[in-house]
Design an enzyme around this catalytic site. Structure first.
Site, PDB file in Angstrom:
ATOM      1  N   LYS A 162       0.874  -1.212   0.074  1.00  0.00           N
ATOM      2  CA  LYS A 162       0.113  -0.049   0.017  1.00  0.00           C
ATOM      3  C   LYS A 162       0.860   1.089  -0.011  1.00  0.00           C
ATOM      4  O   LYS A 162       0.678   2.269  -0.609  1.00  0.00           O
ATOM      5  CB  LYS A 162      -0.804  -0.089   1.336  1.00  0.00           C
ATOM      6  CG  LYS A 162      -2.152   0.499   1.091  1.00  0.00           C
ATOM      7  CD  LYS A 162      -2.892   0.232   2.369  1.00  0.00           C
ATOM      8  CE  LYS A 162      -4.086   0.950   2.748  1.00  0.00           C
ATOM      9  NZ  LYS A 162      -4.734   0.842   3.883  1.00  0.00           N
ATOM     10  N   ASN A 177     -23.976   8.451  13.920  1.00  0.00           N
ATOM     11  CA  ASN A 177     -24.134   7.287  13.128  1.00  0.00           C
ATOM     12  C   ASN A 177     -25.172   6.476  13.163  1.00  0.00           C
ATOM     13  O   ASN A 177     -25.942   6.280  12.254  1.00  0.00           O
ATOM     14  CB  ASN A 177     -22.757   6.591  12.890  1.00  0.00           C
ATOM     15  CG  ASN A 177     -21.625   7.178  12.052  1.00  0.00           C
ATOM     16  OD1 ASN A 177     -21.809   8.096  11.330  1.00  0.00           O
ATOM     17  ND2 ASN A 177     -20.704   6.135  11.873  1.00  0.00           N
ATOM     18  N   LYS A 204     -22.680   1.464  -1.877  1.00  0.00           N
ATOM     19  CA  LYS A 204     -23.356   2.618  -2.419  1.00  0.00           C
ATOM     20  C   LYS A 204     -22.318   3.023  -3.525  1.00  0.00           C
ATOM     21  O   LYS A 204     -21.250   2.531  -3.790  1.00  0.00           O
ATOM     22  CB  LYS A 204     -23.348   3.471  -1.347  1.00  0.00           C
ATOM     23  CG  LYS A 204     -21.958   4.015  -0.736  1.00  0.00           C
ATOM     24  CD  LYS A 204     -22.143   5.183   0.196  1.00  0.00           C
ATOM     25  CE  LYS A 204     -20.821   5.937   0.500  1.00  0.00           C
ATOM     26  NZ  LYS A 204     -21.038   6.998   1.375  1.00  0.00           N
ATOM     27  N   LYS A 230     -19.790  10.722  17.847  1.00  0.00           N
ATOM     28  CA  LYS A 230     -19.570   9.910  16.723  1.00  0.00           C
ATOM     29  C   LYS A 230     -20.589   8.987  16.645  1.00  0.00           C
ATOM     30  O   LYS A 230     -21.389   8.453  15.613  1.00  0.00           O
ATOM     31  CB  LYS A 230     -18.188   9.302  16.574  1.00  0.00           C
ATOM     32  CG  LYS A 230     -17.736   8.291  15.415  1.00  0.00           C
ATOM     33  CD  LYS A 230     -18.246   9.108  14.172  1.00  0.00           C
ATOM     34  CE  LYS A 230     -18.003   7.997  12.953  1.00  0.00           C
ATOM     35  NZ  LYS A 230     -17.104   8.274  11.878  1.00  0.00           N
ATOM     36  N   GLU A 235     -17.595   7.777   2.608  1.00  0.00           N
ATOM     37  CA  GLU A 235     -17.019   7.222   1.451  1.00  0.00           C
ATOM     38  C   GLU A 235     -17.559   7.771   0.144  1.00  0.00           C
ATOM     39  O   GLU A 235     -18.826   7.815   0.272  1.00  0.00           O
ATOM     40  CB  GLU A 235     -16.813   5.827   1.544  1.00  0.00           C
ATOM     41  CG  GLU A 235     -16.103   5.174   2.512  1.00  0.00           C
ATOM     42  CD  GLU A 235     -16.304   3.655   2.482  1.00  0.00           C
ATOM     43  OE1 GLU A 235     -16.444   3.035   1.732  1.00  0.00           O
ATOM     44  OE2 GLU A 235     -15.937   3.036   3.720  1.00  0.00           O
ATOM     45  N   CYS A 281     -19.355   1.323   8.318  1.00  0.00           N
ATOM     46  CA  CYS A 281     -19.609   2.338   9.540  1.00  0.00           C
ATOM     47  C   CYS A 281     -20.871   2.237  10.065  1.00  0.00           C
ATOM     48  O   CYS A 281     -20.963   1.519  11.487  1.00  0.00           O
ATOM     49  CB  CYS A 281     -19.527   3.719   8.994  1.00  0.00           C
ATOM     50  SG  CYS A 281     -17.920   3.850   8.066  1.00  0.00           S
ATOM     51  N   LEU A 332     -16.524  12.033   7.440  1.00  0.00           N
ATOM     52  CA  LEU A 332     -16.553  11.871   6.081  1.00  0.00           C
ATOM     53  C   LEU A 332     -17.318  10.901   5.606  1.00  0.00           C
ATOM     54  O   LEU A 332     -17.250   9.637   6.177  1.00  0.00           O
ATOM     55  CB  LEU A 332     -15.157  11.973   5.481  1.00  0.00           C
ATOM     56  CG  LEU A 332     -14.127  10.732   5.732  1.00  0.00           C
ATOM     57  CD1 LEU A 332     -14.394   9.532   4.908  1.00  0.00           C
ATOM     58  CD2 LEU A 332     -12.618  11.562   5.700  1.00  0.00           C
ATOM     59  N   GLU A 348     -14.190  11.491  13.097  1.00  0.00           N
ATOM     60  CA  GLU A 348     -14.355  11.861  11.597  1.00  0.00           C
ATOM     61  C   GLU A 348     -16.032  11.421  10.989  1.00  0.00           C
ATOM     62  O   GLU A 348     -16.659  10.682  11.575  1.00  0.00           O
ATOM     63  CB  GLU A 348     -13.583  10.766  10.823  1.00  0.00           C
ATOM     64  CG  GLU A 348     -13.364  10.882   9.433  1.00  0.00           C
ATOM     65  CD  GLU A 348     -13.265  12.524   9.117  1.00  0.00           C
ATOM     66  OE1 GLU A 348     -11.846  12.753   9.517  1.00  0.00           O
ATOM     67  OE2 GLU A 348     -13.858  13.050   8.267  1.00  0.00           O
TER      68      GLU A 348
HETATM   69  C1  UGA Z   1     -21.091   7.172   7.288  1.00  0.00           C
HETATM   70  C2  UGA Z   1     -21.694   8.523   7.804  1.00  0.00           C
HETATM   71  O1  UGA Z   1     -22.356   9.342   7.004  1.00  0.00           O
HETATM   72  C3  UGA Z   1     -20.295   9.457   7.700  1.00  0.00           C
HETATM   73  O2  UGA Z   1     -20.615  10.885   8.388  1.00  0.00           O
HETATM   74  C4  UGA Z   1     -19.361   8.741   8.767  1.00  0.00           C
HETATM   75  O3  UGA Z   1     -17.860   9.450   8.730  1.00  0.00           O
HETATM   76  C5  UGA Z   1     -18.795   7.356   8.199  1.00  0.00           C
HETATM   77  O4  UGA Z   1     -20.094   6.631   8.173  1.00  0.00           O
HETATM   78  C6  UGA Z   1     -17.951   6.642   9.432  1.00  0.00           C
HETATM   79  O5  UGA Z   1     -18.364   6.473  10.303  1.00  0.00           O
HETATM   80  O6  UGA Z   1     -16.772   6.619   8.750  1.00  0.00           O
HETATM   81  P1  UGA Z   1     -20.465   5.952   4.822  1.00  0.00           P
HETATM   82  O7  UGA Z   1     -20.819   4.671   5.229  1.00  0.00           O
HETATM   83  O8  UGA Z   1     -19.272   6.268   4.112  1.00  0.00           O
HETATM   84  O9  UGA Z   1     -20.776   7.274   6.003  1.00  0.00           O
HETATM   85  O10 UGA Z   1     -21.715   6.294   3.879  1.00  0.00           O
HETATM   86  P2  UGA Z   1     -22.913   7.078   3.798  1.00  0.00           P
HETATM   87  O11 UGA Z   1     -23.374   7.966   2.492  1.00  0.00           O
HETATM   88  O12 UGA Z   1     -23.609   7.561   4.899  1.00  0.00           O
HETATM   89  O13 UGA Z   1     -24.123   5.498   3.728  1.00  0.00           O
HETATM   90  C7  UGA Z   1     -24.298   4.589   4.435  1.00  0.00           C
HETATM   91  C8  UGA Z   1     -25.350   3.558   4.020  1.00  0.00           C
HETATM   92  O14 UGA Z   1     -26.580   4.167   4.229  1.00  0.00           O
HETATM   93  C9  UGA Z   1     -25.164   3.144   2.616  1.00  0.00           C
HETATM   94  O15 UGA Z   1     -25.228   1.884   2.483  1.00  0.00           O
HETATM   95  C10 UGA Z   1     -26.317   3.952   2.038  1.00  0.00           C
HETATM   96  O16 UGA Z   1     -26.656   3.180   0.802  1.00  0.00           O
HETATM   97  C11 UGA Z   1     -27.255   4.002   3.077  1.00  0.00           C
HETATM   98  N1  UGA Z   1     -28.274   5.071   2.698  1.00  0.00           N
HETATM   99  C12 UGA Z   1     -27.914   6.426   2.813  1.00  0.00           C
HETATM  100  C13 UGA Z   1     -29.554   4.882   2.656  1.00  0.00           C
HETATM  101  O17 UGA Z   1     -30.157   3.483   2.459  1.00  0.00           O
HETATM  102  N2  UGA Z   1     -30.574   5.956   2.509  1.00  0.00           N
HETATM  103  C14 UGA Z   1     -30.441   7.180   2.684  1.00  0.00           C
HETATM  104  O18 UGA Z   1     -30.947   8.072   2.493  1.00  0.00           O
HETATM  105  C15 UGA Z   1     -28.740   7.469   2.693  1.00  0.00           C
END
Ligand code: UGA
Length: 429
Positions: A35, A208, A321, A204, A155, A260, A153, A151
């Site tokens: 990596k 979540n 996603k 955090k 993905e 997450c 953010l 954090e």
């Molecule tokens: C999530 C949080 O949104 C971040 O703020 C956090 O930093 C991160 O976890 C972490 O703990 O590191 P992430 O898992 O990358 O981020 O993705 P999201 O965009 O939040 O989506 C999470 C899941 O929820 C995905 O499977 C997505 O498909 C689902 N989702 C999201 C839905 O089914 N409906 C929605 O309206 C939004």
């Protein structure tokens, strides 16, 4: 300022790259030699829009370096971020062995005072444990201050979220330490929440878990909408326009996956059980999320009268996603496994995930294009809402299929595909 980052996963890599871009001198450390070799050439080991360009720029401008050498990584560091993984243990608790090892590495190699910033998602009290390890293993004259800086953010949006986050949380026990960390982030001009370490750690998990609850809630509402003839999209818009609720994270579908929400909701429930506090709302959200995938699978099986033996089924999307190549806890895995188990001939296509070890022993065909994936299929299952699927020419695609039946697992086609006449069966309407 001189910054070191331990761990070059999503969080560590993006944080390090952005901190270098705002002018800090950053060295990222990882034990994975392959990596690090890739990163030294300016290539990202993960798919994250915009990351490659930013990596290359900051490496060339000598603000960003990568190493596997601990001494080199910590040389003159004023701030050391811990951004290693906290995988889920069998009982749902977070496994802290990587965090503890990182703390020991810092203690045994740092020769000057420094601030240790824990970015990984860790259960409440972990920062105290990190401080204890540093004190027990470090040189007696060195002062370590430990700060929790969770954090937020996502993905697929990681660069944008880091540059334009809603807030930065700094959990410290001393005001002057909190102030020093705030100065580090100052160029980002993001509102800062200053609190103590335990509250920062809790923020955090609470954030979540709240988002996970929101998703499970809208999914259950969508299941009811289907029964009573309401349209979940309008319902989500209608309630989301209430500023107290908000439209974000009200997209119904197959539920949440990734590294997450599944892990953090389990860890929060575990923590609550440990302290004999009810976390039934989060537990229900977890349960509803598992069921949501099953409801979708049952719908597909029902369509084929319970018999998918020899049926050619196209699965569109593997990643959990869009805009990521992450397969952790992706709904696609459960869906594909079940269909193959019942004898379906499954062909899959994802714009980024070309093959995955998560489906290693499963007999599936990887198509090289969307068109190839749906060719002669008796049904297409839209599992990940990649924009190229949402905006594809579905009249052309359905003309390639044996039967133009689409299961829209993300409820995204009804608006973009008004002019076509396939039988679109969403599990939510
Ligand atoms: C999530 C949080 O949104 C971040 O703020 C956090 O930093 C991160 O976890 C972490 O703990 O590191 P992430 O898992 O990358 O981020 O993705 P999201 O965009 O939040 O989506 C999470 C899941 O929820 C995905 O499977 C997505 O498909 C689902 N989702 C999201 C839905 O089914 N409906 C929605 O309206 C939004």
């Amino acid at each position: 300022m001189r910054v070191s980052i331990i761990g070059t996963g999503y969080v560590g890599l993006v944080t390090g790259t952005v901190l270098s871009d705002i002018g800090h001198s950053v060295t990222c450390l990882d034990i994975n030699e392959e990596k690090i070799a890739l990163l030294q050439q300016g290539k990202s080991p993960i798919y994250e829009p915009g990351l490659d360009e930013l990596l290359e720029k900051n490496i060339q401008e000598h603000r960003l370096a990568f190493t596997t050498n601990v001494t080199q990584a910590f040389k003159d560091a004023q701030f050391i971020f811990i951004a290693v993984g906290t995988p889920q243990g069998d009982d749902g608790s977070a496994n802290l062995s990587f965090i503890e090892q990182a703390a020991k590495d810092i203690a045994m190699n740092v020769t000057d005072d420094c601030i240790v910033i824990v970015k990984s998602t860790v259960p409440v009290g972990t920062n105290d444990r990190v401080e204890q390890i540093l004190r027990e293993n470090g040189l007696p004259h060195i002062q370590f201050n430990v700060v929790s800086n969770p954090e937020f953010l996502r993905e697929g949006h990681a660069i944008r979220d880091t540059f334009y986050g809603d807030r930065i949380v700094i959990g410290a026990e001393l005001d002057e330490v909190s102030e020093e960390v705030a100065v580090l982030f100052q160029p980002l001009n993001i509102p800062i929440v200053k609190t103590n370490r335990r509250s920062a750690e809790m923020i955090k998990y609470a954030a979540n878990a709240f988002l996970a609850v929101k998703i499970s809630y809208i999914n259950q509402i969508s299941n009811l909408c289907e029964k009573v003839g309401a349209d979940i999209h309008s319902v989500a818009d209608g309630i989301g326009m209430d500023s107290r609720i908000g439209r974000a994270f009200l997209n119904a579908g197959l539920g949440y996956g990734g590294s997450c929400f599944p892990k953090d909701t389990e860890a929060l429930s575990f923590l609550a059980r440990e302290h004999d506090v009810s976390m039934s709302i989060v537990e229900s959200a977890i349960d509803a999320n598992h069921k949501q995938r099953q409801i979708f699978i049952q719908k597909v099986l029902h369509h084929f009268d319970g018999n998918v033996q020899g049926k050619r089924i196209a699965v569109l999307g593997l990643a959990f996603k869009p805009n990521t190549d992450d397969m952790r806890d992706a709904p696609s895995i459960d869906i594909i496994r079940t269909l193959v188990h019942y004898g379906a001939e499954v062909t899959v296509f994802d714009p980024v995930v070309k093959v995955t070890s998560m489906l290693e022993n499963i007999s599936i065909t990887y198509a090289s294009s969307l068109e190839q994936c749906v060719e002669q299929a008796e049904a297409a299952l839209l599992v990940t809402e990649w924009p190229e699927f949402v905006h594809a020419d579905w009249s052309e695609l359905t003309s390639r299929m044996k039967h133009s039946t689409i299961f829209d697992g993300r409820y995204v086609l009804h608006n973009s595909q008004k002019n076509i006449e396939p039988k679109i069966i969403t599990h939510i309407n």
